[in-house]
Design an enzyme around this catalytic site. Structure first.
Site, PDB file in Angstrom:
ATOM      1  N   ASP A  92      -0.366  -0.316   1.239  1.00  0.00           N
ATOM      2  CA  ASP A  92      -1.171   0.404   2.217  1.00  0.00           C
ATOM      3  C   ASP A  92      -1.749  -0.578   3.244  1.00  0.00           C
ATOM      4  OD1 ASP A  92      -3.914  -0.450   1.480  1.00  0.00           O
ATOM      5  OD2 ASP A  92      -3.545   0.632  -0.376  1.00  0.00           O
TER       6      ASP A  92
HETATM    7  N1  URA Z   1      -1.769   0.719  -4.881  1.00  0.00           N
HETATM    8  C1  URA Z   1      -2.581   0.922  -3.809  1.00  0.00           C
HETATM    9  O1  URA Z   1      -3.635   1.513  -3.924  1.00  0.00           O
HETATM   10  N2  URA Z   1      -2.181   0.435  -2.622  1.00  0.00           N
HETATM   11  C2  URA Z   1      -1.018  -0.241  -2.444  1.00  0.00           C
HETATM   12  O2  URA Z   1      -0.723  -0.666  -1.347  1.00  0.00           O
HETATM   13  C3  URA Z   1      -0.206  -0.434  -3.579  1.00  0.00           C
HETATM   14  C4  URA Z   1      -0.601   0.058  -4.785  1.00  0.00           C
END
Ligand code: URA
Length: 233
Positions: free
Chosen positions: A102
């Site tokens: 993310d």
């Molecule tokens: N879990 C998350 O919350 N974000 C990511 O980018 C990957 C795994």
């Protein structure tokens, strides 16, 4: 495949533009001999403006993603493609992340044009473990391991419980989390489900490939043979 299509697929321009490069003798072999449209010698000997071409297909790269970049091609803000050579965006087949991070998360992203490799990394219940270093706002309470490894943890808005996940406490506010699946914002939502809040999230390994210590944030490099073998593909 003919020379013009091959070079155009590497992102050097439209077929018409590459056709012009070939006709004007700017595509040569490594001795400087102009190549004809009907020729397609091995990738290594082709030169464009006297320079070797970008890496051939299939291409897999490791990127150290900084916070603030999305893994999408369509996002209006900064994306991970801004960290790669402009031409990589134009390759056909294109380079896609095998498992996104993310926007605010950091760490290892594997990008590949190899569909089989990508599938092996991201398919549901993949044997390919992803390891995250997590920092949380409130002290860890000791029950997180049991919740995460139970195979019964349900995330808000979902109908299926999570697969068992690994958990190792490494500090009062820090832990390693090991996942074998990749649901939307999974790690952040897992900690929300146990009453905590993730303040920093770094993916430090995918399928036995560690985030390379010498790869600075924002940098990328081609995967090595040894790293590829570690993925077992
Ligand atoms: N879990 C998350 O919350 N974000 C990511 O980018 C990957 C795994």
């Amino acid at each position: 495949m003919k020379l013009v299509r091959y070079i155009a697929n590497l992102g050097y321009g439209s077929r018409r533009e590459v056709e012009h490069l070939v006709r004007s003798g700017q595509v040569t072999d490594d001795s400087g001999r102009p190549l004809g449209r009907g020729e397609l010698p091995s990738h290594e000997v082709i030169r464009l403006h006297g320079e070797p071409l970008d890496p051939p297909f299939p291409l897999t790269i490791l990127l150290h993603k900084p916070a603030g970049y999305t893994c999408s091609t369509e996002d209006p803000g900064a994306t991970i493609y801004d960290l790669l050579p402009e031409r990589f965006r134009l390759r056909n087949p294109g380079l896609h992340p095998a498992g996104r991070l993310d926007k605010e998360s950091r760490g290892l992203v594997i990008l590949t044009d190899d569909g089989a490799l990508s599938h092996r990394i991201i398919r549901p219940k993949s044997s390919c473990a992803k390891i995250y270093r997590v920092t949380v706002a409130r002290p860890l309470e000791g029950h997180e391991r049991a919740s995460f490894s139970s195979g019964g943890l349900m995330l808000h808005g979902e109908s299926k419980p999570l697969l068992p996940a690994g958990f190792e406490k490494t500090g009062t506010h820090e832990a390693l989390v090991i996942l074998h699946e990749g649901r939307y914002h999974q790690v952040r939502r897992m900690f929300a489900a146990v009453g905590n809040h993730v303040t920093d999230l770094v993916r430090i390994s995918i399928g036995g490939i560690p985030l390379p210590a010498d790869l600075d944030e924002g940098r990328w490099r081609v995967i090595t043979r040894r790293e590829r073998d570690a993925l077992g593909v």
